[in-house]
Structure formats: C-alpha cells, structure tokens
Design a protein around this motif. Structure first.
Motif, PDB file in Angstrom:
ATOM      1  N   SER A   1       0.800  -0.991   0.188  1.00  0.00           N
ATOM      2  CA  SER A   1       0.065  -0.078  -0.053  1.00  0.00           C
ATOM      3  C   SER A   1       0.878   1.183  -0.099  1.00  0.00           C
ATOM      4  O   SER A   1       2.031   1.160   0.535  1.00  0.00           O
ATOM      5  CB  SER A   1      -0.970   0.030   1.283  1.00  0.00           C
ATOM      6  OG  SER A   1      -0.284   0.183   2.352  1.00  0.00           O
ATOM      7  N   GLN A   2       0.233   2.335  -0.716  1.00  0.00           N
ATOM      8  CA  GLN A   2       1.289   3.455  -0.700  1.00  0.00           C
ATOM      9  C   GLN A   2       1.114   4.260   0.691  1.00  0.00           C
ATOM     10  O   GLN A   2      -0.116   4.171   1.324  1.00  0.00           O
ATOM     11  CB  GLN A   2       0.274   4.470  -1.741  1.00  0.00           C
ATOM     12  CG  GLN A   2       0.440   3.838  -2.920  1.00  0.00           C
ATOM     13  CD  GLN A   2       2.093   4.135  -3.530  1.00  0.00           C
ATOM     14  OE1 GLN A   2       2.714   5.043  -2.794  1.00  0.00           O
ATOM     15  NE2 GLN A   2       2.504   3.403  -4.421  1.00  0.00           N
ATOM     16  N   PRO A   3       2.216   4.878   0.974  1.00  0.00           N
ATOM     17  CA  PRO A   3       2.068   5.679   2.069  1.00  0.00           C
ATOM     18  C   PRO A   3       0.915   7.017   2.020  1.00  0.00           C
ATOM     19  O   PRO A   3       1.085   7.539   0.927  1.00  0.00           O
ATOM     20  CB  PRO A   3       3.650   6.158   2.479  1.00  0.00           C
ATOM     21  CG  PRO A   3       4.139   5.783   1.240  1.00  0.00           C
ATOM     22  CD  PRO A   3       3.537   4.923   0.493  1.00  0.00           C
ATOM     23  N   ILE A   4       0.775   7.318   3.130  1.00  0.00           N
ATOM     24  CA  ILE A   4      -0.339   8.580   3.137  1.00  0.00           C
ATOM     25  C   ILE A   4       0.551   9.743   3.178  1.00  0.00           C
ATOM     26  O   ILE A   4       1.582  10.073   4.044  1.00  0.00           O
ATOM     27  CB  ILE A   4      -1.184   8.635   4.398  1.00  0.00           C
ATOM     28  CG1 ILE A   4      -2.071   7.228   4.167  1.00  0.00           C
ATOM     29  CG2 ILE A   4      -2.110   9.845   4.296  1.00  0.00           C
ATOM     30  CD1 ILE A   4      -3.045   7.397   5.621  1.00  0.00           C
ATOM     31  N   PRO A   5       0.531  10.694   2.198  1.00  0.00           N
ATOM     32  CA  PRO A   5       1.242  11.775   2.376  1.00  0.00           C
ATOM     33  C   PRO A   5       1.104  12.773   3.264  1.00  0.00           C
ATOM     34  O   PRO A   5       0.031  13.052   3.786  1.00  0.00           O
ATOM     35  CB  PRO A   5       0.879  12.530   0.791  1.00  0.00           C
ATOM     36  CG  PRO A   5      -0.187  12.138   0.490  1.00  0.00           C
ATOM     37  CD  PRO A   5      -0.464  10.542   1.098  1.00  0.00           C
ATOM     38  N   LEU A   6       2.348  13.213   3.734  1.00  0.00           N
ATOM     39  CA  LEU A   6       2.222  14.203   4.875  1.00  0.00           C
ATOM     40  C   LEU A   6       2.481  15.770   4.445  1.00  0.00           C
ATOM     41  O   LEU A   6       3.425  15.975   3.396  1.00  0.00           O
ATOM     42  CB  LEU A   6       3.217  13.989   5.795  1.00  0.00           C
ATOM     43  CG  LEU A   6       3.223  12.646   6.469  1.00  0.00           C
ATOM     44  CD1 LEU A   6       4.492  12.534   7.510  1.00  0.00           C
ATOM     45  CD2 LEU A   6       2.151  12.555   7.408  1.00  0.00           C
ATOM     46  N   THR A   7       1.652  16.639   5.038  1.00  0.00           N
ATOM     47  CA  THR A   7       1.956  18.073   4.780  1.00  0.00           C
ATOM     48  C   THR A   7       2.705  18.620   6.117  1.00  0.00           C
ATOM     49  O   THR A   7       2.403  18.554   6.950  1.00  0.00           O
ATOM     50  CB  THR A   7       0.640  18.780   4.653  1.00  0.00           C
ATOM     51  OG1 THR A   7      -0.277  18.168   3.846  1.00  0.00           O
ATOM     52  CG2 THR A   7       0.737  20.171   4.361  1.00  0.00           C
ATOM     53  N   ARG A   8       3.872  19.012   5.399  1.00  0.00           N
ATOM     54  CA  ARG A   8       4.838  19.792   6.634  1.00  0.00           C
ATOM     55  C   ARG A   8       4.090  21.004   7.294  1.00  0.00           C
ATOM     56  O   ARG A   8       3.298  21.609   6.737  1.00  0.00           O
ATOM     57  CB  ARG A   8       6.013  20.227   5.817  1.00  0.00           C
ATOM     58  CG  ARG A   8       6.700  18.929   5.193  1.00  0.00           C
ATOM     59  CD  ARG A   8       7.923  18.654   6.250  1.00  0.00           C
ATOM     60  NE  ARG A   8       8.719  17.524   5.723  1.00  0.00           N
ATOM     61  CZ  ARG A   8       9.035  16.655   6.428  1.00  0.00           C
ATOM     62  NH1 ARG A   8       8.816  16.739   7.820  1.00  0.00           N
ATOM     63  NH2 ARG A   8       9.755  15.531   5.893  1.00  0.00           N
TER      64      ARG A   8
END
Length: 74
Positions: A1-8
């Motif tokens: 599964s793809q990691p969930i993108p994080l917003t800095r």
C-alpha cells in the motif's frame, strides 16, 4: 500500500512530521524516534503509521519501525 502523504507544518517541533488527511479527518503525524531523541542508523527507513483516536475523536498518527499487534485501550 502507498504511504499517506504528509503536509509539513512550518515552525512545528522536530518530532512533528506533518499532517495527514485520513478519510476526511486530519491527523498529526508524530515521529516517535525524534520525540524520544533516539538516533537513527538508517534515515531511508520506511515507517509504519499507527493511528490512535482519543476520547474526543482526535486522530494522531505515530510513526514507528514496526507494529506487532492491534489492540483497543479504554
């Protein structure tokens, strides 16, 4: 599964990796090794997210090396 993108998050402490959108809810991603000042041998490591919900339905994502089990704690 793809990691969930994080917003800095600008000006956040070093242990806050960012914010993630998890099915319309915002969760703060906390990097536990940075929080507890544990050195990292391999900075290219892929981390797993453990999603925790408190009694007020706030979500927190804990970034860990591995997870062994899923439990519910009251």
């Amino acid at each position: 599964s793809q990691p969930i993108p994080l917003t800095r998050v600008p000006l956040a402490p070093g242990y806050i990796s960012g914010l993630m959108n998890l099915r319309g809810q915002i969760a703060t991603a906390i990097h536990l090794k940075n929080l507890f000042k544990i050195s990292e041998e391999n900075s290219d490591r892929k981390y797993k997210n453990i999603i925790c919900k408190d009694e007020m339905n706030n979500l927190v994502s804990l970034l860990v090396d591995e997870a062994g089990d899923v439990i519910e704690v009251s």
